[in-house]
Design a protein around this motif. Structure first.
Motif, PDB file in Angstrom:
ATOM      1  N   GLY A 103       0.745  -1.163  -0.082  1.00  0.00           N
ATOM      2  CA  GLY A 103       0.086   0.123  -0.058  1.00  0.00           C
ATOM      3  C   GLY A 103       0.714   1.238   0.099  1.00  0.00           C
ATOM      4  N   ILE A 104       1.892   1.399   0.765  1.00  0.00           N
ATOM      5  CA  ILE A 104       2.767   2.342   0.948  1.00  0.00           C
ATOM      6  C   ILE A 104       3.608   2.607  -0.479  1.00  0.00           C
ATOM      7  N   GLY A 107       0.836   3.919  -3.001  1.00  0.00           N
ATOM      8  CA  GLY A 107       0.776   5.317  -2.718  1.00  0.00           C
ATOM      9  C   GLY A 107       1.893   6.357  -3.324  1.00  0.00           C
ATOM     10  N   LEU A 108       3.196   5.722  -2.937  1.00  0.00           N
ATOM     11  CA  LEU A 108       4.309   6.648  -3.376  1.00  0.00           C
ATOM     12  C   LEU A 108       4.384   6.666  -4.887  1.00  0.00           C
ATOM     13  N   LYS A 109       3.923   5.591  -5.557  1.00  0.00           N
ATOM     14  CA  LYS A 109       3.920   5.736  -7.036  1.00  0.00           C
ATOM     15  C   LYS A 109       2.964   6.714  -7.608  1.00  0.00           C
ATOM     16  N   LEU A 110       1.752   6.612  -7.079  1.00  0.00           N
ATOM     17  CA  LEU A 110       0.581   7.529  -7.361  1.00  0.00           C
ATOM     18  C   LEU A 110       0.977   8.898  -7.107  1.00  0.00           C
ATOM     19  N   ALA A 111       1.597   9.096  -6.070  1.00  0.00           N
ATOM     20  CA  ALA A 111       1.910  10.399  -5.663  1.00  0.00           C
ATOM     21  C   ALA A 111       3.485  11.072  -6.458  1.00  0.00           C
ATOM     22  N   GLY A 112       3.973  10.101  -7.249  1.00  0.00           N
ATOM     23  CA  GLY A 112       5.158  10.452  -8.232  1.00  0.00           C
ATOM     24  C   GLY A 112       6.300  10.459  -7.211  1.00  0.00           C
TER      25      GLY A 112
END
Length: 114
Positions: A103-104, A107-112
């Motif tokens: 999940g982390i 989330g980091l990928k989605l946040a770039g």
């Protein structure tokens, strides 16, 4: 036997995938999957192949919110797998630490940020 109504164009994920989590026989799963694919094609303009791929990923993902027995049954009946964890029958359920790490990372990928 009457054909089930197609899904409305605008439907929540819970309304669309929740009922699939209770299906326990192959004929019902195949019919439900066909409704999902038809909706994906009609509502989003996907090709048949794209729609099948998307719906299998969505069903596998949604099943990940349920207990392991439900997830295994859904993956078997719909020939799908969780898109991040794979098939529970092949790799087992993720540990809490693995789920948190995935999940982390997502989330980091989605946040770039990865």
């Amino acid at each position: 036997m009457a054909q089930p109504e197609p899904f409305p164009e605008h439907i929540s994920l819970g309304e669309k995938y929740g009922p699939a989590m209770t299906i326990d026989d192959q004929a019902a799963a195949s019919a439900y999957f066909e409704r999902c694919v038809e909706h994906q094609i009609r509502a989003f303009g996907s090709t048949r192949a794209e729609a099948e791929e998307i719906e299998k990923a969505n069903l596998g993902y949604w099943a990940g919110y349920y207990d392991n027995a439900t997830r295994e049954r859904v993956e078997r009946l719909f020939s799908c797998a969780h898109p991040y964890f794979g098939k529970i029958a092949e790799v087992g359920p993720p540990t809490p630490a693995e789920a948190l790490a995935a999940g982390i990372e997502r989330g980091l990928k989605l946040a770039g940020r990865s």
